[in-house]
Design a protein around this motif. Structure first.
Motif, mmCIF file in Angstrom:
data_model
loop_
_atom_site.group_PDB
_atom_site.id
_atom_site.type_symbol
_atom_site.label_atom_id
_atom_site.label_comp_id
_atom_site.label_asym_id
_atom_site.label_seq_id
_atom_site.Cartn_x
_atom_site.Cartn_y
_atom_site.Cartn_z
ATOM 1 N N ALA A 1 0.832 -1.209 0.000
ATOM 2 C CA ALA A 1 0.000 0.000 0.000
ATOM 3 C C ALA A 1 0.865 1.258 0.000
ATOM 4 O O ALA A 1 0.517 2.275 -0.596
ATOM 5 C CB ALA A 1 -0.939 -0.005 1.201
ATOM 6 N N ALA A 2 2.016 1.175 0.673
ATOM 7 C CA ALA A 2 2.914 2.328 0.735
ATOM 8 C C ALA A 2 3.579 2.608 -0.608
ATOM 9 O O ALA A 2 4.201 3.644 -0.802
ATOM 10 C CB ALA A 2 3.991 2.102 1.805
ATOM 11 N N GLY B 1 6.482 -5.839 -10.868
ATOM 12 C CA GLY B 1 7.153 -6.224 -9.627
ATOM 13 C C GLY B 1 7.755 -5.020 -8.929
ATOM 14 O O GLY B 1 7.905 -3.950 -9.517
ATOM 15 N N ASN B 2 8.060 -5.226 -7.665
ATOM 16 C CA ASN B 2 8.762 -4.207 -6.886
ATOM 17 C C ASN B 2 9.748 -4.947 -5.977
ATOM 18 O O ASN B 2 9.413 -6.012 -5.451
ATOM 19 C CB ASN B 2 7.765 -3.402 -6.050
ATOM 20 C CG ASN B 2 8.343 -2.074 -5.594
ATOM 21 O OD1 ASN B 2 9.398 -2.028 -4.964
ATOM 22 N ND2 ASN B 2 7.652 -0.988 -5.906
ATOM 23 N N ALA B 3 10.924 -4.409 -5.827
ATOM 24 C CA ALA B 3 11.929 -5.074 -4.991
ATOM 25 C C ALA B 3 11.504 -5.095 -3.527
ATOM 26 O O ALA B 3 11.919 -5.965 -2.764
ATOM 27 C CB ALA B 3 13.278 -4.375 -5.137
ATOM 28 N N GLU B 4 10.640 -4.147 -3.137
ATOM 29 C CA GLU B 4 10.144 -4.082 -1.759
ATOM 30 C C GLU B 4 8.931 -4.988 -1.596
ATOM 31 O O GLU B 4 8.161 -5.138 -2.535
ATOM 32 C CB GLU B 4 9.759 -2.646 -1.420
ATOM 33 C CG GLU B 4 10.838 -1.618 -1.647
ATOM 34 C CD GLU B 4 11.971 -1.698 -0.638
ATOM 35 O OE1 GLU B 4 11.715 -2.236 0.468
ATOM 36 O OE2 GLU B 4 13.067 -1.282 -0.938
ATOM 37 N N PRO B 5 8.625 -5.522 -0.437
ATOM 38 C CA PRO B 5 9.513 -5.581 0.726
ATOM 39 C C PRO B 5 10.645 -6.578 0.491
ATOM 40 O O PRO B 5 10.426 -7.652 -0.041
ATOM 41 C CB PRO B 5 8.583 -6.056 1.843
ATOM 42 C CG PRO B 5 7.471 -6.769 1.166
ATOM 43 C CD PRO B 5 7.334 -6.171 -0.180
ATOM 44 N N ARG B 6 11.859 -6.184 0.888
ATOM 45 C CA ARG B 6 13.019 -7.024 0.614
ATOM 46 C C ARG B 6 13.042 -8.243 1.515
ATOM 47 O O ARG B 6 12.776 -8.156 2.702
ATOM 48 C CB ARG B 6 14.308 -6.218 0.812
ATOM 49 C CG ARG B 6 14.555 -5.305 -0.355
ATOM 50 C CD ARG B 6 15.748 -4.416 -0.107
ATOM 51 N NE ARG B 6 15.684 -3.284 -1.029
ATOM 52 C CZ ARG B 6 16.044 -3.334 -2.296
ATOM 53 N NH1 ARG B 6 16.506 -4.459 -2.795
ATOM 54 N NH2 ARG B 6 15.950 -2.281 -3.072
ATOM 55 N N ARG B 7 13.355 -9.361 0.918
ATOM 56 C CA ARG B 7 13.449 -10.616 1.653
ATOM 57 C C ARG B 7 14.669 -11.356 1.176
ATOM 58 O O ARG B 7 15.051 -11.257 0.033
ATOM 59 C CB ARG B 7 12.237 -11.512 1.348
ATOM 60 C CG ARG B 7 11.042 -11.204 2.152
ATOM 61 C CD ARG B 7 10.118 -12.402 2.097
ATOM 62 N NE ARG B 7 8.766 -11.976 2.359
ATOM 63 C CZ ARG B 7 7.920 -11.583 1.425
ATOM 64 N NH1 ARG B 7 8.277 -11.613 0.174
ATOM 65 N NH2 ARG B 7 6.719 -11.200 1.750
ATOM 66 N N LYS B 8 15.238 -12.115 2.073
ATOM 67 C CA LYS B 8 16.345 -12.971 1.651
ATOM 68 C C LYS B 8 15.744 -14.252 1.082
ATOM 69 O O LYS B 8 14.804 -14.818 1.621
ATOM 70 C CB LYS B 8 17.260 -13.306 2.833
ATOM 71 C CG LYS B 8 17.965 -12.084 3.398
ATOM 72 C CD LYS B 8 19.002 -11.537 2.426
ATOM 73 C CE LYS B 8 19.690 -10.312 3.023
ATOM 74 N NZ LYS B 8 20.500 -9.603 2.049
ATOM 75 N N GLY C 1 -4.087 3.089 -2.070
ATOM 76 C CA GLY C 1 -2.713 3.083 -1.607
ATOM 77 C C GLY C 1 -2.475 4.202 -0.620
ATOM 78 O O GLY C 1 -3.374 4.987 -0.328
ATOM 79 N N THR C 2 -1.263 4.265 -0.105
ATOM 80 C CA THR C 2 -0.940 5.292 0.880
ATOM 81 C C THR C 2 0.276 6.108 0.469
ATOM 82 O O THR C 2 0.708 6.978 1.196
ATOM 83 C CB THR C 2 -0.672 4.660 2.262
ATOM 84 O OG1 THR C 2 0.352 3.676 2.112
ATOM 85 C CG2 THR C 2 -1.920 4.004 2.818
ATOM 86 N N ALA C 3 0.834 5.820 -0.704
ATOM 87 C CA ALA C 3 2.114 6.432 -1.079
ATOM 88 C C ALA C 3 2.035 7.946 -1.202
ATOM 89 O O ALA C 3 3.005 8.631 -0.945
ATOM 90 C CB ALA C 3 2.624 5.852 -2.389
ATOM 91 N N ASP C 4 0.882 8.465 -1.586
ATOM 92 C CA ASP C 4 0.788 9.908 -1.814
ATOM 93 C C ASP C 4 0.617 10.717 -0.531
ATOM 94 O O ASP C 4 0.690 11.927 -0.551
ATOM 95 C CB ASP C 4 -0.355 10.237 -2.768
ATOM 96 C CG ASP C 4 0.006 9.853 -4.205
ATOM 97 O OD1 ASP C 4 -0.853 9.908 -5.058
ATOM 98 O OD2 ASP C 4 1.173 9.497 -4.424
#
Ligand SMILES: [Zn+2]
Ligand SMILES: [Zn+2]
Length: 257
Positions: free
Chosen positions: A50-51, A87-94, A243-246
């Protein structure tokens, strides 16, 4: 379209999380049967996504009767849903890769995208996809057929034995080159009327700045599949996923990362 969610015991029932997930029903919901810990992780992931989403959501891209791939003032009528995943790299996970070496997964989030699309824009995307391989294949078949005709092959061989093979090669290479040039010309022409990269569309342009990228990258045109029907369910495939990014505070927080 509001959906009826019957499981009122679900901890997400009636929440923004439920709206974002946009499942077809509680029976097919990904949340079903999860324990409290899994539920917490799921909420964290949904918050993270959402962010990275524009506040107005992305439903205007498909809940419209006008093509969003058309450029300019005149928009074609929606006849298709052009679909892909971003896709988005976030949230990052191993992620444990080969030999047990931990590496970062390329995409921490995957989001289905669907765009209202008119007949003309779909045709342009399909032409760009097929014109080069079809032209190349056709010229190879043509060369093969011509050289298998005795009345053509034998006079050529009389000149020099390798000539049929040479003619075949010239035809094949001509078809490959011709198809490539033709595609280039079409791309130039189509790009005046159609967004050939989905990240040129306003909402998606802003999402690109929030880290979203095309999962199936091709050099100059987005890879889309076309469906008569919208996605039945999935993240942000409904009307009420926001979303909440704005929101200034969270946007600033995101920018610091
Ligand atoms: Zn539910
Ligand atoms: Zn269009």
């Amino acid at each position: 379209m509001p959906r009826l969610y019957t499981n009122t015991d679900c901890p997400l029932h009636g929440s923004e999380y439920c709206a974002r997930l946009h499942m077809e029903s509680c029976d097919t919901c990904t949340v079903r049967g999860r324990d409290a810990e899994e539920m917490q992780l799921l909420k964290q992931d949904l918050d993270a996504i959402a962010a990275m989403m524009p506040e107005e959501g992305i439903d205007a891209l498909f809940l419209t009767n006008e093509c969003v791939l058309c450029k300019g003032e005149e928009k074609g009528a929606r006849a298709w849903y052009a679909q892909t995943d971003i896709g988005n790299a976030e949230p990052r996970r191993k992620q444990v890769g080969f030999l047990g070496i931990k590496r970062e997964a390329r995409a921490g989030s995957i989001l289905p995208i669907q765009l209202a699309c008119c007949d003309a824009c779909r045709k342009r995307y399909l032409m760009l996809q097929y014109v080069a391989p079809v032209t190349a294949a056709a010229s190879i078949v043509l060369g093969f057929v011509l050289m298998s005709i005795r009345a053509i092959r034998e006079p050529l061989m009389a000149i020099t034995p390798a000539l049929p093979a040479i003619v075949f090669l010239v035809l094949a290479l001509g078809g490959i080159l011709g198809g490539w040039l033709w595609r280039g010309a079409l791309h130039k022409r189509y790009s005046k009327t159609t967004y050939l990269s989905i990240f040129r569309i306003d909402t998606l342009r802003r999402m690109k700045r929030l880290g979203w990228f095309e999962l199936y990258e091709t050099k100059d045109v987005s890879r889309l599949v076309f469906s008569k029907k919208p996605f039945r369910q999935g993240l942000y495939t409904g009307a009420s996923g926001h979303g909440t990014a704005d929101k200034p505070g969270e946007a600033a927080e995101f920018a610091e990362e």
